[in-house]
Design a protein around this motif. Structure first.
Motif, short mmCIF file in Angstrom:
data_model
loop_
_atom_site.label_atom_id
_atom_site.label_comp_id
_atom_site.label_asym_id
_atom_site.label_seq_id
_atom_site.Cartn_x
_atom_site.Cartn_y
_atom_site.Cartn_z
N SER A 2 0.84 -1.20 0.00
CA SER A 2 0.00 0.00 0.00
C SER A 2 0.88 1.25 0.00
N GLY A 3 0.27 2.38 -0.32
CA GLY A 3 0.98 3.64 -0.21
C GLY A 3 1.43 3.91 1.21
N GLU A 4 0.59 3.55 2.18
CA GLU A 4 0.96 3.73 3.58
C GLU A 4 2.19 2.90 3.92
N GLY A 5 2.20 1.65 3.44
CA GLY A 5 3.35 0.79 3.68
C GLY A 5 4.61 1.33 3.02
N PHE A 6 4.45 1.90 1.84
CA PHE A 6 5.59 2.47 1.13
C PHE A 6 6.16 3.67 1.89
N LEU A 7 5.32 4.57 2.33
CA LEU A 7 5.79 5.75 3.06
C LEU A 7 6.44 5.36 4.38
N THR A 8 5.89 4.36 5.06
CA THR A 8 6.49 3.90 6.31
C THR A 8 7.88 3.33 6.05
N ALA A 9 8.02 2.55 4.98
CA ALA A 9 9.33 1.99 4.63
C ALA A 9 10.31 3.09 4.24
N LEU A 10 9.81 4.13 3.61
CA LEU A 10 10.66 5.25 3.24
C LEU A 10 11.22 5.93 4.49
N VAL A 11 10.37 6.16 5.49
CA VAL A 11 10.84 6.76 6.74
C VAL A 11 11.86 5.85 7.40
N MET A 12 11.56 4.56 7.46
CA MET A 12 12.52 3.62 8.03
C MET A 12 13.86 3.74 7.33
N GLY A 13 13.84 3.85 6.00
CA GLY A 13 15.07 3.93 5.23
C GLY A 13 15.88 5.18 5.54
N TYR A 14 15.20 6.30 5.68
CA TYR A 14 15.93 7.54 6.02
C TYR A 14 16.56 7.44 7.41
N GLU A 15 15.82 6.88 8.36
CA GLU A 15 16.36 6.74 9.72
C GLU A 15 17.53 5.76 9.74
N LEU A 46 0.30 1.60 -3.83
CA LEU A 46 1.50 2.14 -4.45
C LEU A 46 1.36 2.25 -5.96
N THR A 47 0.56 1.37 -6.55
CA THR A 47 0.38 1.41 -8.01
C THR A 47 -0.21 2.73 -8.49
N ALA A 48 -0.92 3.44 -7.61
CA ALA A 48 -1.44 4.75 -8.00
C ALA A 48 -0.32 5.71 -8.35
N LEU A 49 0.84 5.50 -7.74
CA LEU A 49 2.02 6.33 -8.05
C LEU A 49 2.84 5.72 -9.18
N THR A 50 3.11 4.42 -9.11
CA THR A 50 4.01 3.82 -10.08
C THR A 50 3.44 3.84 -11.49
N GLU A 51 2.14 3.90 -11.64
CA GLU A 51 1.59 3.97 -12.99
C GLU A 51 2.02 5.25 -13.71
N HIS A 52 2.37 6.27 -12.95
CA HIS A 52 2.87 7.51 -13.54
C HIS A 52 4.39 7.51 -13.69
N LEU A 53 5.07 6.64 -12.94
CA LEU A 53 6.53 6.66 -12.92
C LEU A 53 7.16 5.70 -13.90
N PHE A 54 6.50 4.58 -14.18
CA PHE A 54 7.14 3.53 -14.97
C PHE A 54 6.71 3.58 -16.43
N ILE A 89 1.26 13.29 -10.43
CA ILE A 89 2.22 12.70 -9.50
C ILE A 89 2.15 13.39 -8.16
N ALA A 90 2.16 14.72 -8.17
CA ALA A 90 2.11 15.48 -6.92
C ALA A 90 0.82 15.20 -6.15
N SER A 91 -0.29 15.06 -6.87
CA SER A 91 -1.57 14.81 -6.24
C SER A 91 -1.60 13.43 -5.58
N VAL A 92 -1.04 12.42 -6.25
CA VAL A 92 -1.00 11.08 -5.68
C VAL A 92 -0.14 11.06 -4.43
N ILE A 93 1.03 11.69 -4.47
CA ILE A 93 1.91 11.72 -3.31
C ILE A 93 1.22 12.38 -2.12
N ASP A 94 0.46 13.41 -2.38
CA ASP A 94 -0.22 14.14 -1.31
C ASP A 94 -1.18 13.25 -0.53
#
Length: 444
Positions: free
Chosen positions: A125-138, A433-441, A421-426
């Motif tokens: 999910s997008g939530e899971g992706f953002l959580t993993a992103l925070v973990m990665g930065y930390e 997550l596919t809501a974002l990757t469909e614009h990126l890939f 892209i900006a709207s999906v990230i918001d």
């Protein structure tokens, strides 16, 4: 390997943190910062697509390493590790992405490809992706601090970034603690221990090693999942003093952003030039030459007549000259025709750099510079000691970051796609997550 890593201050191990962090654990400012970092990285990746560096690495990944993993902003695919290499290198091709002063480098660049590739595989999910992103930065911030604190040589972000990418992949693919330890150990052992100052002295497309860091981290996860073993990661398991504050002291909030697509070390001098230019209503013709006092590493960014965008981005003299002539910097000011502008070259080649003890003492926590403009009428104008804009202590507003994103992404992707892209990230925590990757890939 043992079933558990070393225990740290509050009983939290890095392995607990990799696999245990949840969205509900994140304070609102941390959640917001995750989206800011993601938007900025994607904007820089889009802005870098026109560089030869991005084109070459994407061709290399697609043509020499067949596979089914999509390449960022491309219609082609590659193997997972080389798709990661292409993504990170495209971001690194335009030196405008976020960074962390104590790391002397960039966490998000090698991290994001692993998140996108393994996140897509795991259908998170997008939530899971953002959580993993925070973990990665930390995780990445502490890995970088540990490496710089225990290793005598100054290595690129790709070195400790490989371990960071492996941590992200281990989380997203659900590796157990033993597999995770092996993944981190493989990544650290085979990550690119590339010497950063070598590329400062000879700026080329190898840059900050982020592409090879992402590739090593992704490969390490794939290997560990299959049973390949690795020696324990020294930065994670033998440097406990760097692993305090997990889940309480949020390093993601200490990231800086870049207003200009050049090395962070050059940005305080640029600010000094622009401040004097504005305050005195100057144009380039008024200036005989520029003088800059800064820290040692900044004086090593010495390419005054760049022939490539890499040489222009890893220079102090050239961006300062661009700022004096054009009143700011954009990617187009650091490539092709701009590299032959006679007035920019006059000021770049005439700029005098000096190492200053005050600036050396402040580095890497703060990057200081003082600028003097020696005018043709004999006057000498001196700036205060300047810091780069958009440090963690004085971050950009959301509007400023969005404007930067559109300035980079719109000319490449088009306004509508960039807005999408900006709207999906918001609202990514509410979407797959596919809501974002469909614009990126896919290609622009």
């Amino acid at each position: 390997m043992r079933a558990h890593g070393l225990r740290y201050a509050a009983g939290m191990t890095p392995f607990d943190f990799i696999h245990g962090l949840q969205w509900d654990d994140l304070p609102a400012p941390v959640r917001a910062q995750a989206k800011r970092c993601l938007l900025d990285l994607i904007g820089v990746a889009a802005g870098g697509l026109a560089t030869d560096m991005s084109r070459i690495i994407r061709d290399h990944a697609a043509e020499d390493f067949p596979g089914s993993t999509p390449i960022l902003f491309d219609n082609r695919t590659s193997a997972p590790a080389t798709a990661a290499m292409a993504m990170a290198t495209s971001i690194d091709s335009l030196d405008g992405h976020d960074g962390y002063n104590p790391a002397k480098g960039h966490i998000g660049c090698p991290l994001l490809p692993a998140l996108l590739i393994f996140g897509q595989q795991a259908r998170i999910s997008g939530e899971g992706f953002l959580t993993a992103l925070v973990m990665g930065y930390e995780f990445g911030a502490r890995t970088a601090e540990a490496q710089h604190g225990t290793c005598p040589d100054y290595h690129t972000s790709g070195s400790w970034g490989a371990v960071t990418a492996a941590a992200a992949g281990a989380r997203l693919l659900g590796l157990d603690v033993g597999q995770t330890r092996h993944a981190l150990g493989i990544a650290e052992y085979h990550g690119p221990r590339s010497q950063m100052m070598r590329c400062i002295d000879w700026p080329t497309m190898v840059k900050d090693g982020a592409g090879w860091g992402a590739m090593s981290g992704v490969s390490a996860v794939q290997l560990a999942r299959r049973g390949f073993t690795g020696a324990p990661a020294i930065t994670v398991e033998q440097a406990p003093e760097y692993w305090t504050g997990l889940g309480t002291d949020w390093r993601i909030l200490q990231q800086y952003f870049k207003p200009d697509p050049v090395c962070r070390w050059a940005q305080a001098p640029i600010e000094g030039v622009l401040a004097l230019r504005r305050a005195h209503g100057l144009c380039a013709a008024d200036v005989d030459h520029i003088e800059v006092d800064s820290f040692h590493e900044a004086t090593r960014l010495a390419t005054s007549r760049p022939e490539t965008t890499e040489e222009a981005q890893y220079s102090t003299t050239f961006p300062c000259a661009v700022a004096m002539v054009r009143g700011g910097l954009a990617p187009a000011d650091l490539d092709r025709a701009a590299l032959r502008d006679p007035e920019i070259l006059r000021l770049s080649e005439g700029l005098i750099m000096a190492e200053e003890a005050k600036a050396n003492a402040a580095f890497p926590g703060t990057r200081l510079a003082r600028v003097r403009l020696v005018l043709r009428d004999g006057r000498v104008l001196e700036s205060d000691w300047m810091r780069p804009r958009w440090d963690a202590e004085d971050p950009p507003s959301d509007a400023e970051l969005v404007n930067k994103f559109h300035a980079l992404a719109d000319p490449v992707l088009g306004r509508d796609r960039a807005e999408a892209i900006a709207s999906v990230i918001d609202r990514l925590e509410e979407a797959p997550l596919t809501a974002l990757t469909e614009h990126l890939f896919r290609a622009p």
